[in-house]
Design a protein around this motif. Structure first.
Motif, PDB file in Angstrom:
ATOM      1  N   HIS A  53      23.620  34.256  23.725  1.00  0.00           N
ATOM      2  CA  HIS A  53      22.780  33.794  24.974  1.00  0.00           C
ATOM      3  C   HIS A  53      22.369  32.503  24.706  1.00  0.00           C
ATOM      4  N   ALA A  54      21.878  32.251  23.527  1.00  0.00           N
ATOM      5  CA  ALA A  54      21.179  30.959  22.887  1.00  0.00           C
ATOM      6  C   ALA A  54      22.027  29.628  23.076  1.00  0.00           C
ATOM      7  N   PHE A  62      22.141  33.677  30.832  1.00  0.00           N
ATOM      8  CA  PHE A  62      22.219  35.046  31.203  1.00  0.00           C
ATOM      9  C   PHE A  62      23.353  35.012  32.420  1.00  0.00           C
ATOM     10  N   GLY A  63      24.262  33.951  32.506  1.00  0.00           N
ATOM     11  CA  GLY A  63      25.527  34.161  33.451  1.00  0.00           C
ATOM     12  C   GLY A  63      25.653  32.972  34.307  1.00  0.00           C
ATOM     13  N   ARG A  64      24.758  31.941  34.079  1.00  0.00           N
ATOM     14  CA  ARG A  64      24.767  30.708  34.469  1.00  0.00           C
ATOM     15  C   ARG A  64      25.854  29.940  34.099  1.00  0.00           C
ATOM     16  N   TRP A  65      26.315  29.754  32.941  1.00  0.00           N
ATOM     17  CA  TRP A  65      27.384  28.893  32.701  1.00  0.00           C
ATOM     18  C   TRP A  65      28.638  29.845  31.982  1.00  0.00           C
ATOM     19  N   LYS A  66      28.442  30.852  31.460  1.00  0.00           N
ATOM     20  CA  LYS A  66      29.453  31.630  30.529  1.00  0.00           C
ATOM     21  C   LYS A  66      29.592  32.860  31.210  1.00  0.00           C
ATOM     22  N   PRO A  67      30.749  33.497  31.863  1.00  0.00           N
ATOM     23  CA  PRO A  67      30.725  34.721  32.500  1.00  0.00           C
ATOM     24  C   PRO A  67      30.166  36.038  31.912  1.00  0.00           C
ATOM     25  N   SER A 148      11.073  36.534  25.854  1.00  0.00           N
ATOM     26  CA  SER A 148      10.221  36.360  27.018  1.00  0.00           C
ATOM     27  C   SER A 148      11.329  35.756  28.281  1.00  0.00           C
ATOM     28  N   SER A 149      12.373  35.188  28.071  1.00  0.00           N
ATOM     29  CA  SER A 149      13.256  34.327  28.693  1.00  0.00           C
ATOM     30  C   SER A 149      14.124  35.898  29.112  1.00  0.00           C
ATOM     31  N   LEU A 150      14.319  36.572  28.438  1.00  0.00           N
ATOM     32  CA  LEU A 150      15.320  37.814  28.783  1.00  0.00           C
ATOM     33  C   LEU A 150      14.474  38.805  29.736  1.00  0.00           C
ATOM     34  N   SER A 156      13.410  40.369  37.047  1.00  0.00           N
ATOM     35  CA  SER A 156      13.413  39.640  38.470  1.00  0.00           C
ATOM     36  C   SER A 156      14.672  40.295  39.111  1.00  0.00           C
ATOM     37  N   LEU A 157      15.564  40.930  38.474  1.00  0.00           N
ATOM     38  CA  LEU A 157      16.728  41.495  39.267  1.00  0.00           C
ATOM     39  C   LEU A 157      16.365  42.478  40.229  1.00  0.00           C
TER      40      LEU A 157
END
Length: 575
Positions: A53-54, A62-67, A148-150, A156-157
């Motif tokens: 994810h980094a 978390f899914g924005r660029w890579k499926p 923190s990002s995760l 938020s889901l």
């Protein structure tokens, strides 16, 4: 063997082990098909791959660029098939990931074992993974950013999931949990020295080795707690607690056996599996080659790493309705067994308790690091044995709690401080409890009863002076004074024996509970064993018979095991 990030694999793999889902190994187009294989209501353990994810030190995908990083879609699919999405964040490293899962751009010096060898493991495919030291403050700071990002993303889901802190390691032969978080490299030494200086101590002038060891344990625990708190705080409403994972095949002997092509290591894998059940941690065969998972080992995982067992290791009660319902049978609990870096003494070994179990009952015991009382400990048919080094003035009252619940408590007369001995004497006097001096095989015991509970204060010196076989005879006599009932298994060979229990079915209601014993011969030679029947037990049936000749009469059960064979027997227990 370089500490590099190999990238994701696009090919599809089957579910590597029950309850696990490796999202980066399975093509995202096949996630849905794979998740359909899980039974409804099951947890899906999703280990989080930090390095995947980094994208950079400050940016996480978390899914924005890579499926293959789309955790939102993964949670939605779990909900679609009524599965519990449980994300595992390691305190330290995942042994099945290159670099332990740490991104390549923040790698620092490699962690070392006590003997200054590299801390590394061989995965299922034969690749060698080694870890960076998690005592480097740079790793901790980057870990905080990622978690923190995760945490922000998952909380938020719109659909819920869970986050667990995963403590990864293995169970050693002598009963210690060996955490992958540990390190003995120069990185640890430098961080520890800084810790000492901040607390007004000079590491180069400290001559008190006991004090230095105490401070080292304090520092290791402090660092572990820092990682743990990062996960807990950022999980927020999704926090599900901590889980311990034991990976088979991670002993140094097993590493060398794999490295040099020694194929006769199935017995050690099976022993680690049962050691994990004794410690109530979740065993995993993810690092073991597929050829070893077939047959006996696969059968053990399928039958005994069930939803009932998961409810225990996850410290919850979601799966009590499991139709299998088999859980490990523990009528003796040994409390205060320390993790590897804290271990000073171990009366489980020095009192020959391990030898007694191996020669008679099999694995009818549980090893626990803490001695805290919990409601799950209720039951008058248990012996509680306390490690002396774990008993302190702050937790001494736990003895009384066990006694008031009607259990038998065994402690050593070698208290760590005089005040502990005085505390016991005062309690006995204030409650007008009469004591009795016993002598069993030359071992002096102070014995007293409190309600239906019993206290045994054993003279350690006289017990440890006995030959090992007499120590085993001593425990047989002590346990016979209590309320526990067990069947003894006689064998001159090393076979694995583990007892389970379950709730009776409708046609078995005349029994209080059903006990199942699994006997496994993982070796390449024949083995004989027998079980003497006792009152309060009735033989019900034989199951899982593979390569075992079996005969029985009302007094004895006889078995002859072929190489790599197994059998399970069920008995009804009644008062």
């Amino acid at each position: 063997m370089d500490l590099t990030y190999p990238g994701t694999k696009s090919f599809d793999v089957s579910k590597p082990e029950s309850y696990w889902f490796f999202y980066w190994k399975t093509s995202p187009s096949l996630w849905e098909a794979k998740l359909q294989d899980f039974a409804r209501g099951e947890p899906v353990f999703i280990p989080v791959y930090w390095g995947l994810h980094a994208n950079s030190e400050q940016e996480f995908d978390f899914g924005r660029w890579k499926p293959e990083t789309d955790l939102k879609r993964l949670v939605e699919l779990c909900h679609k098939y009524q599965l519990r999405a449980v994300f595992l964040i390691p305190i330290g490293a995942f042994a099945f990931l290159a670099n332990g899962g740490v991104p390549a751009h923040i790698l620092y010096k490699t962690a070392l074992n006590k003997d200054q060898t590299l801390m590394c493991f061989i995965n299922e495919s034969g690749e060698i993974h080694k870890f960076p030291s998690f005592f480097h403050m740079g790793i901790l700071q980057e870990f905080q950013k990622f978690v923190s990002s995760l945490g922000n993303f998952l909380t938020s889901l719109p659909l819920g999931c869970e986050i667990l802190a995963a403590e990864c390691g293995s169970i050693s032969e002598d009963g210690y949990f060996r955490s992958f978080f540990q390190d003995y490299s120069s990185v640890f030494s430098q961080s520890f020295s800084q810790f000492l200086r901040k607390n007004g101590m000079d590491p180069f002038t400290m001559n008190d080795k006991n004090l230095l060891k105490k401070r080292e344990i304090e520092f290791r625990n402090l660092m572990f707690d820092l990682y743990f708190e990062v996960i807990k705080e950022n999980a927020r409403k999704l926090w599900g607690g901590k889980i311990k994972l034991s990976f088979l095949g991670t002993h140094s002997e097993q590493f060398l056996s794999r490295l040099f092509g020694n194929n006769d290591i199935l017995p050690s894998y099976i022993q680690q599996f049962f050691n994990s059940l004794n410690y109530e941690v979740l065993p995993s065969s993810l690092l073991i080659p597929s050829e070893y998972k077939e047959g006996i080992l696969d059968n053990l995982f399928q039958k005994y790493v069930n939803r009932s067992y998961l409810s225990t290791v996850m410290q919850e009660g979601y799966f009590e309705e499991d139709t299998n319902g088999l859980v490990p049978l523990h009528f003796i609990e040994f409390l205060g067994v320390k993790s590897e870096h804290e271990a000073r003494s171990n009366i489980f070994e020095s009192w020959s308790l391990k030898a007694f179990f191996e020669q008679t009952t099999g694995r009818c015991y549980q090893l626990r690091e803490n001695i805290e009382f919990s409601p799950d400990d209720e039951g008058e048919d248990k012996f509680i044995i306390l490690e002396p080094s774990a008993l302190t003035e702050n937790n001494f009252n736990v003895i009384y709690k066990y006694l008031f619940q009607g259990m038998s408590v065994v402690i050593s007369d070698e208290f760590s401080t005089d005040s502990l001995k005085k505390k016991l004497d005062i309690f006995l006097v204030e409650n007008n409890i009469s004591t009795e001096e016993l002598n069993i095989l030359g071992v002096n015991i102070l014995f007293c009863e409190l309600g239906t509970g019993s206290l045994f204060v054993v003279n350690s010196q006289s017990l440890e002076s006995l030959p090992e076989q007499q120590r085993s005879d001593f425990w047989s006599r002590v346990f016979s004074t209590g309320k526990i009932q067990f069947l003894e298994i006689s064998t001159k060979e090393e076979i694995e024996v583990f007892w389970f229990k379950r709730t009776p079915f409708d046609n078995e209601l005349s029994y209080e509970h059903i006990r199942r014993v699994s006997l496994v011969n993982p070796f390449s030679h024949k083995v004989k064993a027998s079980i003497k029947m006792k009152e309060n037990f009735a033989f019900i049936k034989m199951i899982d018979q593979e390569g075992v000749q079996f005969s029985h009469d009302p007094k004895i059960i006889k078995m002859e095991f072929q190489p790599k064979s197994k059998i399970s027997l069920e008995f009804g227990y009644y008062e």
